[in-house]
Scaffold this active site. Structure first.
Site, PDB file in Angstrom:
ATOM      1  N   TYR A  17       0.808  -1.216   0.000  1.00 43.63           N
ATOM      2  CA  TYR A  17       0.000   0.000   0.000  1.00 43.63           C
ATOM      3  C   TYR A  17       0.847   1.275   0.000  1.00 43.63           C
ATOM      4  O   TYR A  17       0.310   2.371  -0.118  1.00 43.63           O
ATOM      5  CB  TYR A  17      -0.895   0.041   1.246  1.00 43.63           C
ATOM      6  CG  TYR A  17      -1.945  -1.038   1.301  1.00 43.63           C
ATOM      7  CD1 TYR A  17      -3.159  -0.890   0.640  1.00 43.63           C
ATOM      8  CD2 TYR A  17      -1.725  -2.204   2.027  1.00 43.63           C
ATOM      9  CE1 TYR A  17      -4.134  -1.878   0.698  1.00 43.63           C
ATOM     10  CE2 TYR A  17      -2.694  -3.207   2.092  1.00 43.63           C
ATOM     11  CZ  TYR A  17      -3.890  -3.031   1.425  1.00 43.63           C
ATOM     12  OH  TYR A  17      -4.851  -4.009   1.474  1.00 43.63           O
ATOM     13  N   HIS A  22      -4.015   6.891  -0.942  1.00 46.15           N
ATOM     14  CA  HIS A  22      -4.633   6.806   0.387  1.00 46.15           C
ATOM     15  C   HIS A  22      -3.594   6.886   1.508  1.00 46.15           C
ATOM     16  O   HIS A  22      -3.965   7.066   2.669  1.00 46.15           O
ATOM     17  CB  HIS A  22      -5.385   5.474   0.488  1.00 46.15           C
ATOM     18  CG  HIS A  22      -6.767   5.574   1.083  1.00 46.15           C
ATOM     19  ND1 HIS A  22      -7.469   6.764   1.207  1.00 46.15           N
ATOM     20  CD2 HIS A  22      -7.586   4.618   1.602  1.00 46.15           C
ATOM     21  CE1 HIS A  22      -8.647   6.522   1.766  1.00 46.15           C
ATOM     22  NE2 HIS A  22      -8.745   5.247   2.014  1.00 46.15           N
ATOM     23  N   ASN A  79     -10.189   1.666   7.477  1.00 54.14           N
ATOM     24  CA  ASN A  79     -11.552   1.693   8.008  1.00 54.14           C
ATOM     25  C   ASN A  79     -11.635   1.274   9.470  1.00 54.14           C
ATOM     26  O   ASN A  79     -12.725   1.234  10.047  1.00 54.14           O
ATOM     27  CB  ASN A  79     -12.484   0.835   7.151  1.00 54.14           C
ATOM     28  CG  ASN A  79     -12.079  -0.623   7.112  1.00 54.14           C
ATOM     29  OD1 ASN A  79     -11.017  -0.987   7.617  1.00 54.14           O
ATOM     30  ND2 ASN A  79     -12.908  -1.457   6.511  1.00 54.14           N
ATOM     31  N   ASP A 104      -5.638  12.011   3.030  1.00 53.20           N
ATOM     32  CA  ASP A 104      -5.896  12.329   1.631  1.00 53.20           C
ATOM     33  C   ASP A 104      -7.308  12.885   1.488  1.00 53.20           C
ATOM     34  O   ASP A 104      -8.202  12.540   2.260  1.00 53.20           O
ATOM     35  CB  ASP A 104      -5.731  11.075   0.768  1.00 53.20           C
ATOM     36  CG  ASP A 104      -6.647   9.942   1.228  1.00 53.20           C
ATOM     37  OD1 ASP A 104      -6.518   9.510   2.392  1.00 53.20           O
ATOM     38  OD2 ASP A 104      -7.499   9.485   0.440  1.00 53.20           O
ATOM     39  N   ASN A 125     -13.196   6.770   4.840  1.00 53.72           N
ATOM     40  CA  ASN A 125     -13.390   5.690   5.812  1.00 53.72           C
ATOM     41  C   ASN A 125     -12.578   5.880   7.083  1.00 53.72           C
ATOM     42  O   ASN A 125     -13.022   5.507   8.174  1.00 53.72           O
ATOM     43  CB  ASN A 125     -13.038   4.342   5.176  1.00 53.72           C
ATOM     44  CG  ASN A 125     -14.065   3.903   4.144  1.00 53.72           C
ATOM     45  OD1 ASN A 125     -15.224   4.304   4.212  1.00 53.72           O
ATOM     46  ND2 ASN A 125     -13.639   3.092   3.196  1.00 53.72           N
TER      47      ASN A 125
END
Length: 202
Positions: A17, A22, A79, A104, A125
């Site tokens: 990631y 994000h 989340n 973000d 989220n």
């Protein structure tokens, strides 16, 4: 009133990631860690809650009375951010008025940012999880613009994808500016930080 500021960069953990839009909050937190104590930075370590990595120190040159801050990067996915952040706030006795969240923002063009206090989650989220865990949205936010997805690309796919080749050249500058905005917020206050950064774009 808290003497310590908790500054949390939002993102998803793991190498897969790391370059995603994000995760720009993580990148800003890394930049701030490099600035702590004016001595070439500090090293992230696992917090005893087991749910986040932290760095503690002061902003500014050695020997100066800069703000004492705890930088946090939740180890949970976006989340589920609220639980780890609430655990850090409880441990360090930080109230929402001394929490800064860097994240973000789809509704801001790439290369822009906004500093604000409070507000909704705007479909984010991580912010939704934070509001649920804390029972309030009245914390500071440094919103790093990533823009909207092009064409009909799904929003989830967009935020969980790498920056474009063109954007990638400017990401380091955006991250540096985001760290400057956090420093200004802590040292100069909200109004001056907003005056300096809310109208700026690269």
């Amino acid at each position: 009133m808290s003497e310590v500021w908790l500054v949390v960069g939002l993102g998803n953990p793991g190498a897969s990631y790391a370059g995603h839009r994000h995760n720009v909050g993580y990148l800003v937190a890394d930049e701030l860690a490099d600035r702590l104590d004016g001595q070439g930075g500090a090293t992230w370590r696992a917090h005893k809650t087991g749910r986040a990595d932290v760095v503690e120190g002061r902003l500014g040159a050695p020997g100066t009375d800069g703000p004492r801050i705890v930088l946090g990067r939740p180890r949970s996915y976006m989340n589920e951010t609220g639980g780890p952040v609430k655990a850090l706030m409880t441990f360090y006795k930080v109230e929402p008025d001394h929490l800064v969240v860097v994240h973000d923002e789809l509704d801001l063009p790439f290369g822009t940012m906004r500093v604000k206090l409070g507000g909704g989650d705007n479909g984010h989220n991580g912010l939704r999880s934070l509001r649920g865990a804390l029972g309030t949205g009245d914390f500071y936010r440094v919103r790093i613009g990533i823009g909207r997805p092009p064409g009909r690309q799904d929003v989830s796919d967009f935020v969980l994808s790498n920056y474009s080749t063109t954007e990638r050249k400017d990401v380091p500058f955006q991250v540096y500016d985001g760290a400057d905005a956090v420093e200004s917020l802590l040292v100069d206050g909200l109004e001056r930080a907003q005056q300096k950064f809310n109208n700026a774009s690269r």
